[in-house]
Design a protein around this motif. Sequence first.
Motif, PDB file in Angstrom:
ATOM      1  N   LYS A  89     -23.267  14.846  59.212  1.00 39.17           N
ATOM      2  CA  LYS A  89     -22.686  14.033  60.270  1.00 39.17           C
ATOM      3  C   LYS A  89     -21.378  14.584  60.824  1.00 39.17           C
ATOM      4  CE  LYS A  89     -24.189  10.134  57.624  1.00 39.17           C
ATOM      5  NZ  LYS A  89     -23.717   9.013  56.869  1.00 39.17           N
ATOM      6  N   ARG A  90     -20.544  15.168  59.952  1.00 35.97           N
ATOM      7  CA  ARG A  90     -19.187  15.493  60.375  1.00 35.97           C
ATOM      8  C   ARG A  90     -18.931  16.993  60.362  1.00 35.97           C
ATOM      9  NH1 ARG A  90     -15.639  12.197  56.553  1.00 35.97           N
ATOM     10  NH2 ARG A  90     -13.980  13.148  57.737  1.00 35.97           N
ATOM     11  N   VAL A  91     -18.345  17.464  61.464  1.00 36.46           N
ATOM     12  CA  VAL A  91     -17.935  18.860  61.560  1.00 36.46           C
ATOM     13  C   VAL A  91     -16.540  18.917  62.158  1.00 36.46           C
ATOM     14  CG1 VAL A  91     -20.271  19.790  61.754  1.00 36.46           C
ATOM     15  CG2 VAL A  91     -19.021  19.200  63.819  1.00 36.46           C
ATOM     16  N   ASN A 100     -17.912  29.307  65.035  1.00 36.97           N
ATOM     17  CA  ASN A 100     -18.801  28.322  64.416  1.00 36.97           C
ATOM     18  C   ASN A 100     -18.023  27.106  63.937  1.00 36.97           C
ATOM     19  OD1 ASN A 100     -21.026  30.111  64.670  1.00 36.97           O
ATOM     20  ND2 ASN A 100     -20.351  31.185  62.841  1.00 36.97           N
ATOM     21  N   ASP A 101     -18.698  25.952  63.921  1.00 35.35           N
ATOM     22  CA  ASP A 101     -18.090  24.728  63.404  1.00 35.35           C
ATOM     23  C   ASP A 101     -17.891  24.845  61.896  1.00 35.35           C
ATOM     24  OD1 ASP A 101     -18.144  23.519  65.901  1.00 35.35           O
ATOM     25  OD2 ASP A 101     -20.075  22.538  65.546  1.00 35.35           O
ATOM     26  N   PHE A 102     -16.902  24.122  61.400  1.00 36.19           N
ATOM     27  CA  PHE A 102     -16.693  23.993  59.964  1.00 36.19           C
ATOM     28  C   PHE A 102     -17.375  22.702  59.525  1.00 36.19           C
ATOM     29  CE2 PHE A 102     -13.243  26.676  61.312  1.00 36.19           C
ATOM     30  CZ  PHE A 102     -13.147  27.612  60.296  1.00 36.19           C
ATOM     31  N   ALA A 103     -18.169  22.797  58.483  1.00 37.78           N
ATOM     32  CA  ALA A 103     -18.857  21.622  57.956  1.00 37.78           C
ATOM     33  C   ALA A 103     -18.083  21.059  56.773  1.00 37.78           C
ATOM     34  CB  ALA A 103     -20.271  21.994  57.524  1.00 37.78           C
ATOM     35  N   LEU A 104     -18.235  19.772  56.568  1.00 38.48           N
ATOM     36  CA  LEU A 104     -17.669  19.115  55.399  1.00 38.48           C
ATOM     37  C   LEU A 104     -18.693  19.147  54.278  1.00 38.48           C
ATOM     38  CD1 LEU A 104     -15.886  16.036  56.940  1.00 38.48           C
ATOM     39  CD2 LEU A 104     -14.854  17.675  55.397  1.00 38.48           C
ATOM     40  N   PRO A 117     -13.443  16.323  50.081  1.00 42.25           N
ATOM     41  CA  PRO A 117     -14.380  17.291  50.642  1.00 42.25           C
ATOM     42  C   PRO A 117     -13.759  18.682  50.817  1.00 42.25           C
ATOM     43  CG  PRO A 117     -13.576  15.867  52.388  1.00 42.25           C
ATOM     44  CD  PRO A 117     -12.982  15.364  51.100  1.00 42.25           C
ATOM     45  N   ILE A 118     -14.641  19.621  51.117  1.00 35.48           N
ATOM     46  CA  ILE A 118     -14.263  20.999  51.414  1.00 35.48           C
ATOM     47  C   ILE A 118     -14.699  21.299  52.846  1.00 35.48           C
ATOM     48  CG2 ILE A 118     -14.735  23.433  50.885  1.00 35.48           C
ATOM     49  CD1 ILE A 118     -15.103  22.633  47.963  1.00 35.48           C
ATOM     50  N   LEU A 119     -13.813  21.901  53.627  1.00 33.74           N
ATOM     51  CA  LEU A 119     -14.162  22.371  54.974  1.00 33.74           C
ATOM     52  C   LEU A 119     -14.485  23.856  54.882  1.00 33.74           C
ATOM     53  CD1 LEU A 119     -11.658  20.737  57.490  1.00 33.74           C
ATOM     54  CD2 LEU A 119     -14.137  20.703  57.635  1.00 33.74           C
ATOM     55  N   PHE A 120     -15.663  24.241  55.379  1.00 32.18           N
ATOM     56  CA  PHE A 120     -16.160  25.595  55.161  1.00 32.18           C
ATOM     57  C   PHE A 120     -17.133  25.977  56.267  1.00 32.18           C
ATOM     58  CE2 PHE A 120     -19.634  28.226  53.580  1.00 32.18           C
ATOM     59  CZ  PHE A 120     -18.977  29.269  52.957  1.00 32.18           C
ATOM     60  N   GLU A 150      -2.258  19.343  60.590  1.00 31.16           N
ATOM     61  CA  GLU A 150      -2.327  17.874  60.661  1.00 31.16           C
ATOM     62  C   GLU A 150      -3.755  17.426  60.978  1.00 31.16           C
ATOM     63  OE1 GLU A 150       0.678  16.814  63.506  1.00 31.16           O
ATOM     64  OE2 GLU A 150       2.312  17.169  62.078  1.00 31.16           O
ATOM     65  N   ARG A 151      -4.423  18.109  61.893  1.00 30.78           N
ATOM     66  CA  ARG A 151      -5.807  17.763  62.243  1.00 30.78           C
ATOM     67  C   ARG A 151      -6.749  17.968  61.054  1.00 30.78           C
ATOM     68  NH1 ARG A 151      -7.002  21.622  66.391  1.00 30.78           N
ATOM     69  NH2 ARG A 151      -9.142  20.925  66.196  1.00 30.78           N
ATOM     70  N   VAL A 152      -6.546  19.067  60.323  1.00 34.33           N
ATOM     71  CA  VAL A 152      -7.390  19.345  59.152  1.00 34.33           C
ATOM     72  C   VAL A 152      -7.169  18.258  58.097  1.00 34.33           C
ATOM     73  CG1 VAL A 152      -7.760  20.926  57.230  1.00 34.33           C
ATOM     74  CG2 VAL A 152      -7.571  21.823  59.556  1.00 34.33           C
ATOM     75  N   LEU A 153      -5.924  17.922  57.809  1.00 28.08           N
ATOM     76  CA  LEU A 153      -5.632  16.883  56.826  1.00 28.08           C
ATOM     77  C   LEU A 153      -6.265  15.551  57.212  1.00 28.08           C
ATOM     78  CD1 LEU A 153      -1.896  17.618  55.933  1.00 28.08           C
ATOM     79  CD2 LEU A 153      -3.868  17.810  54.396  1.00 28.08           C
ATOM     80  N   LYS A 154      -6.219  15.239  58.491  1.00 31.23           N
ATOM     81  CA  LYS A 154      -6.807  13.980  58.967  1.00 31.23           C
ATOM     82  C   LYS A 154      -8.316  13.952  58.731  1.00 31.23           C
ATOM     83  CE  LYS A 154      -5.665  11.207  62.747  1.00 31.23           C
ATOM     84  NZ  LYS A 154      -5.331  11.043  64.160  1.00 31.23           N
ATOM     85  N   VAL A 155      -8.984  15.062  59.026  1.00 30.08           N
ATOM     86  CA  VAL A 155     -10.439  15.153  58.803  1.00 30.08           C
ATOM     87  C   VAL A 155     -10.760  15.010  57.314  1.00 30.08           C
ATOM     88  CG1 VAL A 155     -12.422  16.720  58.890  1.00 30.08           C
ATOM     89  CG2 VAL A 155     -10.945  16.485  60.871  1.00 30.08           C
TER      90      VAL A 155
END
Length: 158
Positions: A89-91, A100-104, A117-120, A150-155
């Motif tokens: 659901k979330r990228v 490319n998008d980063f997936a959770l 989670p891990i963003l990768f 800040e955006r990464v931390l929020k995700v």
Amino acid sequence: MNKIIFFIIVLILSGCNEKNKSFQRKASIFNGITLLKTEKFDGTISKKENYFIYKYISQQDSSKTISVKFNKVSNDLYFGSEEFGRKNKRVFTEPNLSKNDFALYDLKDPYPDGTGPILFNQEYGLLAIYNTFGPTIIFLSDKEDKNLKERVLKVLQN
């Protein structure tokens, strides 16, 4: 004629050997939303038959090593002894880091104080590892971008 055939075989075999990719990342290490420190890491991506191994070694202290394995067939991620599955659901998108998008990725068998989670993504590797009861790490190329952090931390926290 035998020399030509030998030369062709050598070219084919040398093309099959995928080389490791090397890179550098600047890790921002957080406790919650408070930045504790930044540290430079040398990284490599090793390509194997069915998986990639992403290894990050601190330039300041080589005993600080982070390694994850990505299974190309199942799209699962392994960090230590833990297995993470992709949340479809979330990228997270950041064209300045990767096309490319980063997936959770979340733990397949979650527990209260588990990592994630891990963003990768497969091209860039680790963007971030969230840890509720420990440090959260964001790996960026050398660019300093407070807004991106800040955006990464929020995700990660949602």
